[in-house]
Motif scaffolding. Structure first.
Motif, mmCIF file in Angstrom:
data_model
loop_
_atom_site.group_PDB
_atom_site.id
_atom_site.type_symbol
_atom_site.label_atom_id
_atom_site.label_comp_id
_atom_site.label_asym_id
_atom_site.label_seq_id
_atom_site.Cartn_x
_atom_site.Cartn_y
_atom_site.Cartn_z
ATOM 1 N N TRP A 37 33.061 45.971 45.634
ATOM 2 C CA TRP A 37 32.866 45.530 44.255
ATOM 3 C C TRP A 37 32.319 44.108 44.243
ATOM 4 N N PRO A 39 32.216 40.899 42.276
ATOM 5 C CA PRO A 39 33.014 40.347 41.169
ATOM 6 C C PRO A 39 32.254 39.394 40.260
ATOM 7 N N THR A 99 43.514 50.662 43.978
ATOM 8 C CA THR A 99 42.991 49.637 43.086
ATOM 9 C C THR A 99 42.912 50.178 41.666
ATOM 10 N N THR A 100 43.524 49.462 40.724
ATOM 11 C CA THR A 100 43.489 49.848 39.307
ATOM 12 C C THR A 100 42.683 48.864 38.471
ATOM 13 N N GLU A 101 42.589 47.610 38.893
ATOM 14 C CA GLU A 101 41.844 46.601 38.156
ATOM 15 C C GLU A 101 41.006 45.776 39.128
ATOM 16 N N LEU A 102 39.836 45.383 38.652
ATOM 17 C CA LEU A 102 38.947 44.542 39.448
ATOM 18 C C LEU A 102 38.375 43.444 38.563
ATOM 19 N N PRO A 103 38.284 42.220 39.072
ATOM 20 C CA PRO A 103 37.775 41.114 38.248
ATOM 21 C C PRO A 103 36.249 41.156 38.145
#
Length: 369
Positions: A37, A39, A99-103
């Motif tokens: 990902w 960010p 992983t449930t959230e990513l910045p």
């Protein structure tokens, strides 16, 4: 992309970032690519009110332009440029099943036409490197030079790089001239200069055939050798424990990818430490003999200029901290040499090892009144 190996404490097995997903994966799956990902998303919009010639649009900007027809005039929408250079490999985050959230940070800034064209060319150059076979890591290092450094400072660095080549040539030229005229090793640290002579004289310049040989038995040379050996003994008592202690400290407190990584890092630090060790005996010899007249000061000066240029590159190019410290290590030694040159001024009336005296001049004829 293939994720970077996780760094762990080799003794306890504790990792810097606990990645449960990687622990569940089989060993043969660690070399397989996984999703990452980004960010950060950087958007740039050109704000210059620039009128292009429709018959000769710049090819680099044309592919980013969206045209609209308003009456008889063709207009282009504000040019949007997505900055790919600012996305570094070190910023990528592995996407795990847990992983449930990513910045995500979206940044917006204006950009001029000249800067826009420059970034487009740089982005295309990095893409070309990857097409020629450069790895993602190598291309990322090139991106870091342009992204993490002020452009004016980077331009100055390219300019002084040309002087670096010039000073390298002049230092080598004066080094060769010095050793061709040198007839003894009085006042010279053999621990350092034997290596320099072996590399630069015996291998590269075999045809020069220096007139002297190392190990002659004059009283002054034996005294120099004694001071040199004494300095090496004192420094060995200090550096051997420091190297071993540093390796043990890093093993206990620093996380590495493998035992091989720790071993290579320890050896590299040892090389830097002993490189520093071999430069210091000459300072001790100068101190004991209260003289610096025997040193090749022209070559030293050119090498000092290169050392200061290397300091500039140390801030521009991404490199290990130990290598960066090694650049400043040379600065410290040269400053001590300068202090010794001021402390022990050269007696110009004394005949040197070449049989020359700087205060000698052609005999003058008596003036007839």
């Amino acid at each position: 992309m293939v994720p970077r190996p996780e760094e762990v404490n080799l003794l306890t097995g504790e990792s810097a970032t606990q990645q449960v997903e990687n622990e569940k994966r089989p060993t043969n799956a660690l070399d397989e690519p996984v999703s990452h990902w980004r960010p950060r998303l950087t958007l740039n919009v050109m704000v210059d009110d620039f009128v292009f010639d429709g018959a000769s649009l710049p090819a680099d900007v044309h592919r980013y332009m969206k045209m609209i027809q308003l009456g008889r005039t063709v207009h282009y929408l504000p040019i949007l440029f997505i900055d790919q250079l600012s996305n570094r490999v070190r910023d990528l985050m592995v996407i795990n099943r847990s992983t449930t959230e990513l910045p995500l940070t979206v940044s917006y800034d204006k950009i001029s036409l000249g800067r826009l064209r420059f970034w487009i060319h740089m982005q295309d150059a990095v893409y070309s490197l990857q097409q020629f076979g450069f790895s993602e890591k190598d291309a990322d290092e090139v991106k870091g030079i342009f992204v993490d450094t002020n452009l004016y400072f980077l331009a100055l660095t390219f300019f002084v790089a040309a002087f670096h080549l010039l000073f390298d040539f002049l230092a080598f030229k004066n080094d060769i001239s010095f050793w061709r005229r040198k007839k003894s090793m009085i006042g010279m640290s053999t621990k350092l200069w034997k290596v320099k002579k072996a590399l630069k004289m015996s291998v590269v310049w075999r045809g020069l055939r220096p007139a002297f040989q190392f190990g002659t038995s004059s009283e002054s040379e034996r005294e120099t050798e004694q001071y040199d050996t004494q300095a090496m003994a004192f420094l060995s008592y200090l550096l051997y424990p420091l190297c071993i202690g540093g390796a043990i400290y890093s093993l206990l407190n620093v996380k590495y990818k493998s035992w091989y990584s720790w071993l290579i890092n320890s050896f590299v630090n040892g090389v830097y430490a002993f490189g520093f060790l071999f430069m210091l005996p000459q300072l001790f010899v100068n101190y004991k003999m209260k003289s610096v007249a025997h040193l090749p000061w022209k070559a030293f000066t050119y090498k000092a200029f290169n050392t200061f240029i290397d300091d500039v590159f140390a801030f521009v190019i991404t490199m290990p901290t130990s290598h960066r410290l090694a650049c400043f290590r040379d600065d410290v030694v040269f400053l001590v040499y300068l202090y010794q040159r001021w402390l022990y001024p050269v007696d110009k009336s004394r005949v040197n090892e070449f049989g020359e005296s700087y205060e000698e001049g052609p005999p003058r004829k008596p003036h007839a009144d």
